[in-house]
Design a protein around this motif. Structure first.
Motif, PDB file in Angstrom:
ATOM      1  N   GLN A 268       0.821  -1.210   0.000  1.00  0.00           N
ATOM      2  CA  GLN A 268       0.000   0.000   0.000  1.00  0.00           C
ATOM      3  C   GLN A 268       0.859   1.265   0.000  1.00  0.00           C
ATOM      4  OE1 GLN A 268      -3.988  -0.569   2.330  1.00  0.00           O
ATOM      5  NE2 GLN A 268      -2.493  -1.939   3.278  1.00  0.00           N
ATOM      6  N   ALA A 269       1.967   1.234   0.703  1.00  0.00           N
ATOM      7  CA  ALA A 269       2.856   2.402   0.716  1.00  0.00           C
ATOM      8  C   ALA A 269       3.434   2.661  -0.676  1.00  0.00           C
ATOM      9  CB  ALA A 269       3.977   2.185   1.726  1.00  0.00           C
ATOM     10  N   ILE A 270       3.803   1.607  -1.383  1.00  0.00           N
ATOM     11  CA  ILE A 270       4.360   1.755  -2.728  1.00  0.00           C
ATOM     12  C   ILE A 270       3.311   2.291  -3.694  1.00  0.00           C
ATOM     13  CG2 ILE A 270       5.253   0.462  -4.715  1.00  0.00           C
ATOM     14  CD1 ILE A 270       6.643  -1.393  -2.625  1.00  0.00           C
ATOM     15  N   LEU A 271       2.103   1.759  -3.626  1.00  0.00           N
ATOM     16  CA  LEU A 271       1.041   2.202  -4.531  1.00  0.00           C
ATOM     17  C   LEU A 271       0.686   3.667  -4.281  1.00  0.00           C
ATOM     18  CD1 LEU A 271      -1.348  -0.905  -4.503  1.00  0.00           C
ATOM     19  CD2 LEU A 271       0.558  -0.408  -6.047  1.00  0.00           C
ATOM     20  N   LYS A 272       0.629   4.048  -3.014  1.00  0.00           N
ATOM     21  CA  LYS A 272       0.329   5.450  -2.687  1.00  0.00           C
ATOM     22  C   LYS A 272       1.417   6.373  -3.219  1.00  0.00           C
ATOM     23  CE  LYS A 272      -0.880   8.430   1.228  1.00  0.00           C
ATOM     24  NZ  LYS A 272      -1.106   8.488   2.705  1.00  0.00           N
ATOM     25  N   LYS A 273       2.647   5.943  -3.086  1.00  0.00           N
ATOM     26  CA  LYS A 273       3.790   6.741  -3.561  1.00  0.00           C
ATOM     27  C   LYS A 273       3.697   7.007  -5.055  1.00  0.00           C
ATOM     28  CE  LYS A 273       8.852   6.252  -3.933  1.00  0.00           C
ATOM     29  NZ  LYS A 273       9.991   5.341  -3.575  1.00  0.00           N
ATOM     30  N   HIS A 274       3.214   6.025  -5.815  1.00  0.00           N
ATOM     31  CA  HIS A 274       3.206   6.147  -7.279  1.00  0.00           C
ATOM     32  C   HIS A 274       1.806   6.402  -7.857  1.00  0.00           C
ATOM     33  CE1 HIS A 274       7.422   5.085  -7.579  1.00  0.00           C
ATOM     34  NE2 HIS A 274       7.224   4.038  -6.801  1.00  0.00           N
ATOM     35  N   ASP A 275       0.833   6.754  -6.990  1.00  0.00           N
ATOM     36  CA  ASP A 275      -0.525   7.094  -7.432  1.00  0.00           C
ATOM     37  C   ASP A 275      -1.139   5.962  -8.257  1.00  0.00           C
ATOM     38  OD1 ASP A 275      -2.869   8.525  -7.745  1.00  0.00           O
ATOM     39  OD2 ASP A 275      -2.138   9.631  -9.490  1.00  0.00           O
ATOM     40  N   ILE A 276      -1.151   4.775  -7.675  1.00  0.00           N
ATOM     41  CA  ILE A 276      -1.712   3.588  -8.322  1.00  0.00           C
ATOM     42  C   ILE A 276      -2.872   3.080  -7.485  1.00  0.00           C
ATOM     43  CG2 ILE A 276      -1.229   1.189  -8.975  1.00  0.00           C
ATOM     44  CD1 ILE A 276       1.698   2.087  -9.454  1.00  0.00           C
ATOM     45  N   LEU A 277      -4.004   2.832  -8.123  1.00  0.00           N
ATOM     46  CA  LEU A 277      -5.193   2.339  -7.440  1.00  0.00           C
ATOM     47  C   LEU A 277      -4.975   0.936  -6.884  1.00  0.00           C
ATOM     48  CD1 LEU A 277      -7.764   3.438 -10.156  1.00  0.00           C
ATOM     49  CD2 LEU A 277      -7.607   4.439  -7.854  1.00  0.00           C
ATOM     50  N   LEU A 278      -5.654   0.638  -5.780  1.00  0.00           N
ATOM     51  CA  LEU A 278      -5.618  -0.700  -5.195  1.00  0.00           C
ATOM     52  C   LEU A 278      -6.993  -1.345  -5.328  1.00  0.00           C
ATOM     53  CD1 LEU A 278      -4.355  -3.007  -3.590  1.00  0.00           C
ATOM     54  CD2 LEU A 278      -4.863  -1.737  -1.485  1.00  0.00           C
TER      55      LEU A 278
END
Length: 450
Positions: free
Chosen positions: A245-255
């Motif tokens: 989740q931290a990586i996705l938030k950093k790169h503006d990627i939906l989960l």
């Protein structure tokens, strides 16, 4: 198995094309014909009783033959057997179920869209991801990350996000905008001497390296099951979901979280997102939503996901998607009653209370000479079988599953594992019966092997 041409097994082999089989083999052998069900049990056409150790297909939470679901379907069939949700039309069962799902969702959600299967739901979620990117003017932000051994269905987009070769081979899948990162199964993919913490760190590095290699500006969403079910009940290592989740938030990627198997109590919480502290933008649900008494699935989306889609539909005049059976009144009426049963009978609590016994019995059986290890969470688990050097991959698990069926328990061999996902109504005594049969099956296979 020898089948008579005029038997029901013979007619099945003659006329029906089954999913997930070797068709030439099935033409010769036929299959098991199930005639009725009651509680955790199903009965074949010869009257033999089986514990349904996989709850059908990971799905019959309240057991077979639940009269309240039969009555809910009957009453709705009499009142309004069918209506659609196209073009500003609706009906009470779909409205009430959508409202309930929003209220019990593990994180704040904005809207619910109904479909009829997990595959359809994941497929539509992928379409909506692309629609949303277009709405935001991000024409290149379309790639989706799945995981090796992840399973999200078999339609074209969902099957492409799936990371299992058997669902790709000869189908010309996956689509080229789908990419896959490493499978976070410590038992299968840890390196010699690698700690679980180091393994988790490597999985997260693999994910971020993939994002940087593809370009964060091209990646729209990451898809994941909290526990990877059809890949063999693969439980995430400690710290994995927090890191993802931290990586996705950093790169503006939906989960996008697929709880088609894990939802509605399977992990000992209403949703596995609660078990693993996951905060998805999109939550995909099916199977136990209706205990599979009726085909039903749901896509829950947060406001961050929904608002650009709503704006785009206003700009172009329509959200150009729909299924005839989306939000079917009988299916949603059954789903609503099914969730009420889960809540009233505290079946989520039953899974939590039985978790220690369930996992403990699996751990005991992992000491059998044929077994390698055990894993699981709640009432979802697997026993890994040691592969046979003189046979192809998976044949050891297939042999154990066949012996287990002879003992009166239906489970599923996935790779080298025997997977279990019993109805949430199961009791401690019934768990003992199920795992006692597994012990006898392991002994029988060991004796046959000499």
């Amino acid at each position: 198995m020898t089948i008579m041409p005029n038997s029901i097994e013979g007619r099945d082999a003659a006329y029906q094309m089954h999913p997930m089989v070797n068709h030439r083999k099935f033409e010769k052998t036929g299959g098991l014909v199930i005639e009725s069900g009651d509680g955790i049990y199903v009965f074949d056409n010869n009257g033999k009783r089986y514990i349904e150790g996989l709850a059908g297909l990971w799905s019959v939470a309240v057991g077979f033959g639940e009269k309240r679901l039969v009555e809910a379907a009957r009453a709705q069939m009499e009142k309004l057997p069918y209506y659609h949700s196209f073009a500003y039309k609706s009906h009470a069962p779909s409205i009430e179920l959508a409202e309930l799902l929003i209220k019990i969702a593990p994180v704040p959600m904005s809207k619910v869209h109904f479909t009829s299967s997990g595959s359809e739901a994941n497929d539509l979620a992928a379409k909506m991801v692309w629609y949303r990117s277009n709405a935001l003017g991000r024409k290149d932000k379309k790639k989706i990350i799945g995981r090796i051994k992840g399973y999200h269905g078999v339609t074209i987009a969902a099957g492409s996000i799936t990371g299992l070769p058997r669902n790709h081979e000869s189908f010309d899948l996956p689509l080229d905008r789908m990419v896959h990162t490493s499978c976070p199964s410590y038992v299968h993919f840890a390196r010699d001497g690698e700690s679980e913490a180091d393994f988790t760190a490597r999985m997260l590095t693999d994910l971020e390296d993939l994002i940087l290699r593809e370009g964060p500006e091209t990646i729209a969403a990451f898809w994941g099951e909290p526990v990877m079910g059809a890949g063999g009940v693969l439980v995430p290592p400690d710290g994995y979901w927090q890191g993802v989740q931290a990586i996705l938030k950093k790169h503006d990627i939906l989960l996008v979280i697929d709880e088609v198997i894990c939802g509605f109590g399977r992990t000992g919480k209403m949703f596995a997102c609660e078990t693993y502290c996951i905060e998805p933008d999109v939550l995909v649900l099916s199977k136990q939503i209706s205990s599979s008494y009726m085909p039903l699935s749901a896509i829950l989306m947060n406001d961050r996901f929904y608002q650009p889609i709503a704006d785009e539909s206003d700009r172009i005049g329509v959200f150009g998607h729909g299924f005839t059976a989306s939000g079917h009144p009988v299916a949603t009426a059954v789903g609503l009653e099914n969730i009420r049963i889960i809540q009233e009978r505290d079946l989520v609590g039953n899974a939590a209370r039985l978790e220690e016994k369930f996992l403990g019995r699996l751990a005991e059986l992992a000491r059998h000479p044929l077994a390698h290890s055990a894993r699981g969470v709640g009432l979802l688990g697997a026993l890994e079988i040691k592969p046979w050097r003189d046979a192809g991959p998976g044949n050891a698990a297939i042999a154990v599953a066949a012996a287990l069926e002879e003992e009166g328990v239906i489970a599923r061999a996935v790779g080298e594992a025997i997977c279990f996902c019993p109805p949430l109504i199961i009791t401690a005594e019934q768990l003992d019966a199920m795992f006692g049969a597994l012990g006898r099956a392991l002994d029988a296979v060991a004796a046959a092997r000499g």
